[in-house]
Design a protein around this motif. Sequence first.
Motif, mmCIF file in Angstrom:
data_model
loop_
_atom_site.group_PDB
_atom_site.id
_atom_site.type_symbol
_atom_site.label_atom_id
_atom_site.label_comp_id
_atom_site.label_asym_id
_atom_site.label_seq_id
_atom_site.Cartn_x
_atom_site.Cartn_y
_atom_site.Cartn_z
ATOM 1 N N GLU A 395 6.260 5.917 -2.647
ATOM 2 C CA GLU A 395 5.297 4.966 -2.100
ATOM 3 C C GLU A 395 6.082 3.755 -1.636
ATOM 4 O OE1 GLU A 395 1.412 2.349 -3.472
ATOM 5 O OE2 GLU A 395 2.755 3.200 -4.945
ATOM 6 N N GLY A 399 3.105 0.599 1.480
ATOM 7 C CA GLY A 399 1.893 1.262 1.017
ATOM 8 C C GLY A 399 1.920 2.761 1.246
ATOM 9 N N LYS A 429 -3.240 2.691 2.955
ATOM 10 C CA LYS A 429 -3.393 1.527 2.094
ATOM 11 C C LYS A 429 -2.194 0.618 2.277
ATOM 12 C CE LYS A 429 -6.191 3.498 -1.646
ATOM 13 N NZ LYS A 429 -7.241 2.476 -1.550
ATOM 14 N N ASP A 430 -2.419 -0.688 2.167
ATOM 15 C CA ASP A 430 -1.288 -1.595 2.211
ATOM 16 C C ASP A 430 -0.633 -1.651 0.839
ATOM 17 O OD1 ASP A 430 -2.801 -3.290 0.585
ATOM 18 O OD2 ASP A 430 -3.403 -4.611 2.221
ATOM 19 N N LYS A 431 0.419 -2.442 0.722
ATOM 20 C CA LYS A 431 1.188 -2.451 -0.523
ATOM 21 C C LYS A 431 0.392 -3.012 -1.695
ATOM 22 C CE LYS A 431 3.371 -6.839 0.772
ATOM 23 N NZ LYS A 431 4.667 -7.507 1.041
ATOM 24 N N GLY A 433 -2.722 -2.162 -2.186
ATOM 25 C CA GLY A 433 -3.743 -1.175 -2.505
ATOM 26 C C GLY A 433 -5.021 -1.314 -1.722
#
Length: 633
Positions: A395, A399, A429-431, A433
């Motif tokens: 991951e 994200g 999703k961005d970092k 969440g």
Amino acid sequence: MTSNSGAKNCIDVSHANVTITLVGSNTLSCGITSYGALVKDGMDNTELIIQCEHAGEKGHQCTEESCGSLKAEGTATHATAIGNITKNRNIEKEAGFSNLMIKGGIIKAKAGDHNCAIGAACGSHIFGGKHAENIRISGGIITAKGGDDCAGIGGGSCVPVDGIYITGGTVYAYGGQRSPGIGSGGGDSENLSDYNVSNIMISGGNTLVKAVGHKASDMPGIGCGKKASGITGEAKNIVADPDTGYQGYIQDGISETEYNFTDESPFQEKQDIKVDRYFTVVYFGPFRDENKINSDTKEQLGANHIISKTGGEGFTGEQLRELAKTNGKDKDGNSFNLEDFTLPNQDQINAINEAKKNGKIGDYPLTIATGNNTQVTITVSLRGNGTDAAIPDGETESGMVGANDVEKETGGKAFEEDEIKELCGIKGKDKEGNNLKLEDFKIDEGQLKAINEAKTSKNTGKFLLTYETPDGEKVTVEVLLTGTVEVSFDTNGGSKPPEMQSTDSGKKISKPEDPVKEGYTFEGWYYTDKDGNETEWNFDDPVYENMTLKARWKEVPTTETTEQSMPTTETKTKSASTTEKSVPDWEYSRRKISEQTVSRTAKTGDETDIVYCLIALGASLSCIILAKKKLFL
């Protein structure tokens, strides 16, 4: 530092910009009536900042083990803990309290009777026409206990409040008789404006506020103080507002054991806080896709959906809990640790990992629980392309993102951007969440244009399409336009071309008989790929678009007779002369010369052959002359 005699405060920072950095354990205790422990008189533009050593560090959360502390207390009537003092409340420029910034540290403030723990002193409004304003808390662990008729944080007796902003940290506030934990103090004034409260705003991300009123006098955790007769002020803009990417929870009730979450919890938009509840808890946490509030255990649990590229190794239980960004709080608002969560359904984990290892795509359920069996069920989305979240550190900092290949029949209208995004099932999703919306994905316009030109022209083929997230993460899918494809053959100067073959897109074609070309060897059927390279076609591969296969030839090299072959020729000549006994020598020589003349043309460098011919000719002539002589004899 203690002040129990004389007319003095422990520390007075009035009318100056002062920053106090807490190191180690510190105590300020004032036992003198009308004075205080940490004093800031007046409502000028000066600021008092209290912080710990780590206040400027990104992501720092104060703990009792890592941060300095301050115990500020008033041990006599009207003794101030942190605020202005009643001694100067009737002096206009000294009355009231404003511009306190708490950025960190472990702070415990307890006022003497009839005074506020943190805020404006009792009677500041009645005697000096001033109030409490602009109290800001952004970090630390703060506990504030007010005296009778005074709030824990805000105003003393009959002191209105305008502006308490809590944007971080942990705050515990307790009110005295006829007063809330956070707000204005109670008293005997008949003037309703003496109890007004406005702009109490609780916001942020990792923020926790617990406000407790006065049970015997039926006072709320957050709100307005009141007169014994029940007269109270007006509360305006008392709200909880989570930061972007976070969600809020409000618990309230009639006691510290009889409470529950509000119907609006969890929420991502600003929510009003009820100002008639004895017990109020407000806290925030990172946004989660699925949330559960357990009314029995008072627990809160949240977890995110997971997105991953299919194929490769499966997930461990720890990976799944971590990738889901699982979080929650117990009944006291304390955060759970990651190891506190369980995955109770092993069959779900097995199904997810079996699908991933076999390269399947789809959405699979996964249940996560607390020790008290508060549960949420999330979705693990396996996609054909994107981030492989099962790889350690797979991951990325940007994200997670995933999308599937698309197969659609060619022809008809061009694809709209949202249409093709939905067909690909793209998710991301961005970092932090947070879910990405369809409009957040940037599409490669040149690739989409090529796809649409082929589609509207009823052409078939396989095309690449790339999406990019706002953080720069990319995922590329294949868009397959299906239909009937035609493959023609060009023998490139060879024999008659094979017949054109038609088949459905994605099917194989039959390999035709090899063509022939005189003087050449057939090397295979070639096509021009998308990069302009000549590539041999593999007839085990499916065909996705119209194309022409062209024969490739290699010329067969020619061989020439050399001098070394002449002895062999001589041997053959002698052998022939030996076998044809019935033919006279001179006649045989004549015939041989004739055959050599017809079958061979002299070339440059054939001097040896010419010499042999001349010798043979001379020998023949000699034989003829001798024969004539014998006849005449």
